[in-house]
Structure formats: C-alpha cells, structure tokens
Design a protein around this motif. Structure first.
Motif, PDB file in Angstrom:
ATOM      1  N   LEU A  63       0.963  -1.162  -0.044  1.00 23.57           N
ATOM      2  CA  LEU A  63       0.043   0.085   0.030  1.00 23.57           C
ATOM      3  C   LEU A  63       1.064   1.499   0.012  1.00 23.57           C
ATOM      4  O   LEU A  63       1.822   1.460   0.771  1.00 23.57           O
ATOM      5  CB  LEU A  63      -0.899   0.095   1.262  1.00 23.57           C
ATOM      6  N   CYS A  64       0.752   2.054  -1.010  1.00 21.46           N
ATOM      7  CA  CYS A  64       1.442   3.419  -1.092  1.00 21.46           C
ATOM      8  C   CYS A  64       1.536   4.259   0.022  1.00 21.46           C
ATOM      9  O   CYS A  64       0.347   4.217   0.603  1.00 21.46           O
ATOM     10  CB  CYS A  64       1.216   4.025  -2.156  1.00 21.46           C
ATOM     11  N   THR A  65       2.473   4.749   0.288  1.00 18.68           N
ATOM     12  CA  THR A  65       2.566   5.843   1.161  1.00 18.68           C
ATOM     13  C   THR A  65       1.649   7.038   1.281  1.00 18.68           C
ATOM     14  O   THR A  65       1.972   7.590   0.127  1.00 18.68           O
ATOM     15  CB  THR A  65       3.944   6.417   1.793  1.00 18.68           C
ATOM     16  N   PRO A  66       0.715   7.107   2.169  1.00 24.35           N
ATOM     17  CA  PRO A  66      -0.361   8.347   1.796  1.00 24.35           C
ATOM     18  C   PRO A  66       0.323   9.734   2.077  1.00 24.35           C
ATOM     19  O   PRO A  66       1.440   9.773   2.664  1.00 24.35           O
ATOM     20  CB  PRO A  66      -1.277   8.169   2.657  1.00 24.35           C
ATOM     21  N   ALA A  67       0.018  10.766   1.478  1.00 21.51           N
ATOM     22  CA  ALA A  67       0.537  12.136   1.823  1.00 21.51           C
ATOM     23  C   ALA A  67       0.277  12.620   3.303  1.00 21.51           C
ATOM     24  O   ALA A  67      -0.913  12.385   3.543  1.00 21.51           O
ATOM     25  CB  ALA A  67      -0.259  13.188   0.855  1.00 21.51           C
ATOM     26  N   SER A  68       1.215  13.118   3.887  1.00 20.85           N
ATOM     27  CA  SER A  68       0.855  13.171   5.484  1.00 20.85           C
ATOM     28  C   SER A  68       0.135  14.647   5.568  1.00 20.85           C
ATOM     29  O   SER A  68       0.457  15.598   4.671  1.00 20.85           O
ATOM     30  CB  SER A  68       2.339  13.687   6.145  1.00 20.85           C
ATOM     31  N   LYS A  69      -0.834  14.694   6.499  1.00 23.84           N
ATOM     32  CA  LYS A  69      -1.494  15.841   6.545  1.00 23.84           C
ATOM     33  C   LYS A  69      -0.710  16.876   7.640  1.00 23.84           C
ATOM     34  O   LYS A  69      -0.923  17.929   7.928  1.00 23.84           O
ATOM     35  CB  LYS A  69      -2.878  15.783   7.195  1.00 23.84           C
TER      36      LYS A  69
END
Length: 205
Positions: A63-69
């Motif tokens: 699962l690709c690393t999501p953008a951090s908020k």
C-alpha cells in the motif's frame, strides 16, 4: 566549459538529509518518531510521522505511503546549524538541476511547484522517500518560506534507483547515473544504498 556534475552520497547526502521537509509530501506509515528531540529554541520538537525507505518485498501487496497532513511548524537545530536563511540571501539554486536517484518523485508534490521532471517510472513514487528528499533539496516551504529546502529555486530530475517497493537495484542506479550525466545535471544525489560493490556502477560513476 561546463563544470562536471557533483555526485552526492554518504556524508555529503547525509548533511542534506538533516534538514526538515519543506512540505512533507508523502510520509505517513503507522510507526511514529520519538517526540523527545529538542528544537533550536530548547523546546520539545514536533512529532512527525516516520518515513519508510522500502516496503517488505515478501508482502503480497504494497500500500503506497499516503501524503502526510502534518507540517513542520518551526526550524529545528539542524537547519539553524546549516544557516540556510543566510545562504538563501546569496543563492536559492536557481538555474541548477539536481538529479535525485531514489524511489521516484511525485511531480505534483506540494512545495515543488512544477520543477520536477521525472523520467520513465520515476514519476510513480509509491514509497514516498524520493518525494520527501526532493522537498528537503528544493522545496519552497509554501506559506512558510523559512522552512524551504536547501535550494528552493533548483529543478529536480527524478530518476528511479529502486523497484516500486523501494528495493535497491544496481542496474537501475547505474542507468540513472548515466541518464543524469546525459542530461547534464549539475548535482547527482544518490539516495540508494546498495549492499555490495557493482562494477558497472563504478564505471558509470
């Protein structure tokens, strides 16, 4: 005559990696970094998400690393030690192309403002490490210019030195070094660690 490209690795690249991300574009795995580090003002530093270097090659699906908020809100000691505010009064790296050999770079990442050229599959950064490093190198800091990268005016030439899961590949690193040289990049940053010496890569360097 154009000066030769500078190849960054080891200690040289490590110095650049001490800097905070301009705007963390991809960094949110489950693990968290310790919060007991202190910023330059002596107060406890900001806790930010951990950053994977590669995914488990044995996993059936990555699962690709999501953008951090989350975003850095103040300068840490490493950035002040490097005195980037003073450096940026003299140069921002405008006109310089940095070839970044890593997991790829997301061209539309925040803070990079369309200054990323990605060759082949390098525009697909599933791991997120390359995008994070691109922010350290050339991020503008967005609404917080004091958190800009080392060279916020530079362009990034993204090259893949790993497979999509971030596993190092000497053949890909070799091809990337040659591509960076052909493109006449001013700086070549190699952010891929290989376990053993590779003859073809040595020749390319």
């Amino acid at each position: 005559m154009r000066p030769p490209a500078r190849l960054l690795h080891g200690a040289g690249l490590a110095a650049a990696l001490l800097l905070p991300a301009a705007l963390p574009a991809q960094a949110a795995p489950p693990a968290r970094t310790p919060a007991d580090l202190y910023a330059a003002d002596g107060k406890k530093g900001q806790e930010l998400p951990g950053m994977p270097a590669a995914f488990d090659p044995r996993a059936e699906e990555a699962l690709c690393t999501p953008a951090s908020k989350e975003q850095a809100k103040k300068q840490d000691w490493s950035r002040q030690r490097l005195d980037l505010d003073r450096l940026h009064r003299h140069t921002t790296g405008a006109g310089v192309t940095v070839a970044l050999i890593s997991t790829g770079v997301a061209p539309g990442a925040a803070g990079l403002d369309g200054r990323v050229t990605a060759q082949g599959q390098a525009a697909d950064d599933c791991v997120g490490q390359g995008t994070f490093l691109a922010g350290l190198i050339a991020g503008t800091g967005g609404p917080t210019p004091r958190l800009a990268g080392v060279a916020p005016g530079a362009k990034i030439l993204a090259l893949r030195g790993t497979d999509r899961r971030g596993q190092p590949d000497p053949a890909l690193v070799t091809a990337a070094v040659r591509a960076a040289t052909t493109a006449k990049a001013d700086v070549i940053a190699v952010a891929v660690a290989l376990p053993r010496k590779d003859t073809a890569l040595t020749r390319a360097v």
